[in-house]
Each structure stands twice: as structure tokens, then as C-alpha cells.
Design a protein around this motif. Structure first.
Motif, PDB file in Angstrom:
ATOM      1  N   LEU A  37       7.332   0.670  10.267  1.00  0.00           N
ATOM      2  CA  LEU A  37       7.028   0.802   8.842  1.00  0.00           C
ATOM      3  C   LEU A  37       7.654  -0.300   7.991  1.00  0.00           C
ATOM      4  CD1 LEU A  37       5.379   2.598   7.045  1.00  0.00           C
ATOM      5  CD2 LEU A  37       7.373   4.037   6.686  1.00  0.00           C
ATOM      6  N   VAL A  38       8.969  -0.475   8.098  1.00  0.00           N
ATOM      7  CA  VAL A  38       9.651  -1.472   7.262  1.00  0.00           C
ATOM      8  C   VAL A  38       9.142  -2.892   7.536  1.00  0.00           C
ATOM      9  CG1 VAL A  38      11.903  -2.481   6.697  1.00  0.00           C
ATOM     10  CG2 VAL A  38      11.650   0.005   6.842  1.00  0.00           C
ATOM     11  N   PRO A  39       9.047  -3.317   8.820  1.00  0.00           N
ATOM     12  CA  PRO A  39       8.516  -4.675   9.051  1.00  0.00           C
ATOM     13  C   PRO A  39       7.095  -4.881   8.514  1.00  0.00           C
ATOM     14  CG  PRO A  39       9.536  -3.824  11.042  1.00  0.00           C
ATOM     15  CD  PRO A  39       9.524  -2.705  10.045  1.00  0.00           C
ATOM     16  N   LEU A  40       6.235  -3.874   8.640  1.00  0.00           N
ATOM     17  CA  LEU A  40       4.857  -4.015   8.143  1.00  0.00           C
ATOM     18  C   LEU A  40       4.824  -4.079   6.616  1.00  0.00           C
ATOM     19  CD1 LEU A  40       2.840  -1.701  10.557  1.00  0.00           C
ATOM     20  CD2 LEU A  40       2.677  -4.186  10.379  1.00  0.00           C
ATOM     21  N   LEU A  41       5.680  -3.281   5.969  1.00  0.00           N
ATOM     22  CA  LEU A  41       5.753  -3.342   4.502  1.00  0.00           C
ATOM     23  C   LEU A  41       6.321  -4.687   4.053  1.00  0.00           C
ATOM     24  CD1 LEU A  41       7.048   0.264   3.753  1.00  0.00           C
ATOM     25  CD2 LEU A  41       4.849  -0.660   3.037  1.00  0.00           C
ATOM     26  N   ASN A  42       7.379  -5.145   4.730  1.00  0.00           N
ATOM     27  CA  ASN A  42       8.022  -6.412   4.357  1.00  0.00           C
ATOM     28  C   ASN A  42       7.091  -7.605   4.550  1.00  0.00           C
ATOM     29  OD1 ASN A  42      10.338  -5.118   3.612  1.00  0.00           O
ATOM     30  ND2 ASN A  42      11.446  -5.564   5.491  1.00  0.00           N
ATOM     31  N   SER A  43       6.234  -7.536   5.570  1.00  0.00           N
ATOM     32  CA  SER A  43       5.305  -8.646   5.812  1.00  0.00           C
ATOM     33  C   SER A  43       4.017  -8.487   5.009  1.00  0.00           C
ATOM     34  CB  SER A  43       4.986  -8.740   7.305  1.00  0.00           C
ATOM     35  OG  SER A  43       4.303  -7.577   7.724  1.00  0.00           O
ATOM     36  N   CYS A  44       3.972  -7.430   4.176  1.00  0.00           N
ATOM     37  CA  CYS A  44       2.826  -7.164   3.285  1.00  0.00           C
ATOM     38  C   CYS A  44       1.523  -6.909   4.043  1.00  0.00           C
ATOM     39  CB  CYS A  44       2.638  -8.302   2.282  1.00  0.00           C
ATOM     40  SG  CYS A  44       4.060  -8.484   1.202  1.00  0.00           S
ATOM     41  N   LYS A  45       1.612  -6.453   5.300  1.00  0.00           N
ATOM     42  CA  LYS A  45       0.388  -6.110   6.036  1.00  0.00           C
ATOM     43  C   LYS A  45      -0.139  -4.751   5.592  1.00  0.00           C
ATOM     44  CE  LYS A  45       0.487  -9.058   9.936  1.00  0.00           C
ATOM     45  NZ  LYS A  45       1.555  -9.653  10.699  1.00  0.00           N
ATOM     46  N   ILE A  46       0.808  -3.872   5.211  1.00  0.00           N
ATOM     47  CA  ILE A  46       0.414  -2.588   4.624  1.00  0.00           C
ATOM     48  C   ILE A  46       1.165  -2.423   3.303  1.00  0.00           C
ATOM     49  CG2 ILE A  46      -0.138  -1.450   6.827  1.00  0.00           C
ATOM     50  CD1 ILE A  46       2.561   0.012   6.627  1.00  0.00           C
ATOM     51  N   VAL A  47       0.611  -1.577   2.445  1.00  0.00           N
ATOM     52  CA  VAL A  47       1.225  -1.314   1.141  1.00  0.00           C
ATOM     53  C   VAL A  47       1.286   0.194   0.913  1.00  0.00           C
ATOM     54  CG1 VAL A  47       0.519  -3.490   0.080  1.00  0.00           C
ATOM     55  CG2 VAL A  47      -1.020  -1.523  -0.022  1.00  0.00           C
ATOM     56  N   MET A  48       2.203   0.601   0.027  1.00  0.00           N
ATOM     57  CA  MET A  48       2.315   2.024  -0.323  1.00  0.00           C
ATOM     58  C   MET A  48       1.244   2.376  -1.339  1.00  0.00           C
ATOM     59  SD  MET A  48       6.347   2.601  -0.902  1.00  0.00           S
ATOM     60  CE  MET A  48       7.523   1.647   0.029  1.00  0.00           C
ATOM     61  N   THR A  49       0.717   3.608  -1.234  1.00  0.00           N
ATOM     62  CA  THR A  49      -0.259   4.050  -2.230  1.00  0.00           C
ATOM     63  C   THR A  49       0.442   4.492  -3.511  1.00  0.00           C
ATOM     64  OG1 THR A  49      -0.289   6.245  -1.213  1.00  0.00           O
ATOM     65  CG2 THR A  49      -2.036   4.721  -0.560  1.00  0.00           C
ATOM     66  N   ILE A  50       1.740   4.825  -3.427  1.00  0.00           N
ATOM     67  CA  ILE A  50       2.517   5.214  -4.619  1.00  0.00           C
ATOM     68  C   ILE A  50       3.781   4.345  -4.650  1.00  0.00           C
ATOM     69  CG2 ILE A  50       3.402   7.173  -5.976  1.00  0.00           C
ATOM     70  CD1 ILE A  50       2.109   9.026  -3.841  1.00  0.00           C
ATOM     71  N   PRO A  51       3.635   3.046  -4.966  1.00  0.00           N
ATOM     72  CA  PRO A  51       4.782   2.130  -4.863  1.00  0.00           C
ATOM     73  C   PRO A  51       5.966   2.490  -5.754  1.00  0.00           C
ATOM     74  CG  PRO A  51       2.832   1.005  -5.727  1.00  0.00           C
ATOM     75  CD  PRO A  51       2.414   2.389  -5.381  1.00  0.00           C
ATOM     76  N   ASP A  52       5.702   3.136  -6.897  1.00  0.00           N
ATOM     77  CA  ASP A  52       6.817   3.474  -7.791  1.00  0.00           C
ATOM     78  C   ASP A  52       7.585   4.716  -7.322  1.00  0.00           C
ATOM     79  OD1 ASP A  52       4.366   4.712  -8.439  1.00  0.00           O
ATOM     80  OD2 ASP A  52       5.086   5.261 -10.433  1.00  0.00           O
ATOM     81  N   LYS A  53       7.083   5.413  -6.286  1.00  0.00           N
ATOM     82  CA  LYS A  53       7.779   6.577  -5.726  1.00  0.00           C
ATOM     83  C   LYS A  53       7.790   6.481  -4.209  1.00  0.00           C
ATOM     84  CE  LYS A  53       6.656   9.892  -9.356  1.00  0.00           C
ATOM     85  NZ  LYS A  53       5.860  11.095  -9.643  1.00  0.00           N
ATOM     86  N   PRO A  54       8.626   5.560  -3.660  1.00  0.00           N
ATOM     87  CA  PRO A  54       8.591   5.334  -2.206  1.00  0.00           C
ATOM     88  C   PRO A  54       8.886   6.576  -1.369  1.00  0.00           C
ATOM     89  CG  PRO A  54      10.257   3.955  -3.279  1.00  0.00           C
ATOM     90  CD  PRO A  54       9.558   4.697  -4.358  1.00  0.00           C
ATOM     91  N   ARG A  55       9.610   7.548  -1.939  1.00  0.00           N
ATOM     92  CA  ARG A  55       9.969   8.736  -1.161  1.00  0.00           C
ATOM     93  C   ARG A  55       9.078   9.949  -1.433  1.00  0.00           C
ATOM     94  NH1 ARG A  55      14.117   8.075   1.952  1.00  0.00           N
ATOM     95  NH2 ARG A  55      15.689   6.499   1.549  1.00  0.00           N
ATOM     96  N   SER A  56       8.000   9.748  -2.173  1.00  0.00           N
ATOM     97  CA  SER A  56       7.091  10.855  -2.490  1.00  0.00           C
ATOM     98  C   SER A  56       6.551  11.499  -1.216  1.00  0.00           C
ATOM     99  CB  SER A  56       5.916  10.333  -3.313  1.00  0.00           C
ATOM    100  OG  SER A  56       4.895  11.299  -3.381  1.00  0.00           O
ATOM    101  N   LYS A  57       6.457  12.833  -1.233  1.00  0.00           N
ATOM    102  CA  LYS A  57       5.893  13.511  -0.059  1.00  0.00           C
ATOM    103  C   LYS A  57       4.396  13.227   0.068  1.00  0.00           C
ATOM    104  CE  LYS A  57       5.374  18.044  -2.352  1.00  0.00           C
ATOM    105  NZ  LYS A  57       4.027  17.967  -2.761  1.00  0.00           N
ATOM    106  N   ASN A  58       3.795  12.715  -0.989  1.00  0.00           N
ATOM    107  CA  ASN A  58       2.369  12.367  -0.958  1.00  0.00           C
ATOM    108  C   ASN A  58       2.157  10.890  -0.616  1.00  0.00           C
ATOM    109  OD1 ASN A  58       1.607  14.986  -1.814  1.00  0.00           O
ATOM    110  ND2 ASN A  58       2.201  14.428  -3.895  1.00  0.00           N
ATOM    111  N   GLN A  59       3.247  10.200  -0.294  1.00  0.00           N
ATOM    112  CA  GLN A  59       3.156   8.767   0.015  1.00  0.00           C
ATOM    113  C   GLN A  59       2.245   8.506   1.199  1.00  0.00           C
ATOM    114  OE1 GLN A  59       3.119   5.534  -0.904  1.00  0.00           O
ATOM    115  NE2 GLN A  59       5.210   5.892  -1.635  1.00  0.00           N
ATOM    116  N   LYS A  60       1.389   7.528   1.039  1.00  0.00           N
ATOM    117  CA  LYS A  60       0.556   7.079   2.159  1.00  0.00           C
ATOM    118  C   LYS A  60       0.634   5.569   2.198  1.00  0.00           C
ATOM    119  CE  LYS A  60      -2.201  11.060   2.615  1.00  0.00           C
ATOM    120  NZ  LYS A  60      -3.317  11.738   3.037  1.00  0.00           N
ATOM    121  N   TYR A  61       0.177   5.025   3.310  1.00  0.00           N
ATOM    122  CA  TYR A  61       0.244   3.578   3.500  1.00  0.00           C
ATOM    123  C   TYR A  61      -1.145   3.095   3.857  1.00  0.00           C
ATOM    124  CZ  TYR A  61       5.119   4.848   3.717  1.00  0.00           C
ATOM    125  OH  TYR A  61       6.348   5.373   3.408  1.00  0.00           O
TER     126      TYR A  61
END
Length: 64
Positions: A37-61
Motif C-alpha cells: 500500500l505505502v509504496p504504491l501510494l508513494n509512487s502515485c500508482k494508486i490514490v485514495m478516494t478520500i485523501p483528506d481522511k486517510p484513516r476513514s473506514k470508507n477509504q478505498k484506493y
């Protein structure tokens, strides 16, 4: 690298962390976070659907 590419493609639709772990056949969420997860986010291959709430239980990538 194949698992990374497959996971990025799998995230063409928004996916939860749980769905992504199941797709890879993993049970350890700490390990999944650190290895995938962290390497893919850091390399911008995937993004969060709720970037302002990284710990949201509704978070998706999803694929960027």
C-alpha cells in the motif's frame, strides 16, 4: 513486480484495503501496508478516494 502490476490493475475500480488483501491472498494488514500500500501510494500508482481522511473506514484506493 507482477503482483504490484496486478494489484494496480485490480484497482481500476475503487477497492478497499480488505479487498486488495484478499486479492493478493494476504491476511497480515501491517505487512500489506508496508509492502504494497505505502509504496504504491508513494509512487502515485494508486490514490485514495478520500485523501483528506486517510484513516476513514470508507477509504478505498484506485488506479491513478
Amino acid at each position: 513486480a507482477k503482483k504490484f502490476d496486478a494489484l494496480v490493475d485490480y484497482c481500476s475500480e475503487p477497492r478497499s484495503k480488505h479487498e486488495m488483501m484478499k486479492f493478493l491472498g494476504l491476511a497480515d494488514s501491517k505487512n500489506f501496508r508496508k509492502t504494497y500500500l505505502v509504496p504504491l501510494l508513494n509512487s502515485c500508482k494508486i490514490v485514495m478516494t478520500i485523501p483528506d481522511k486517510p484513516r476513514s473506514k470508507n477509504q478505498k484506493y484506485q488506479k491513478k
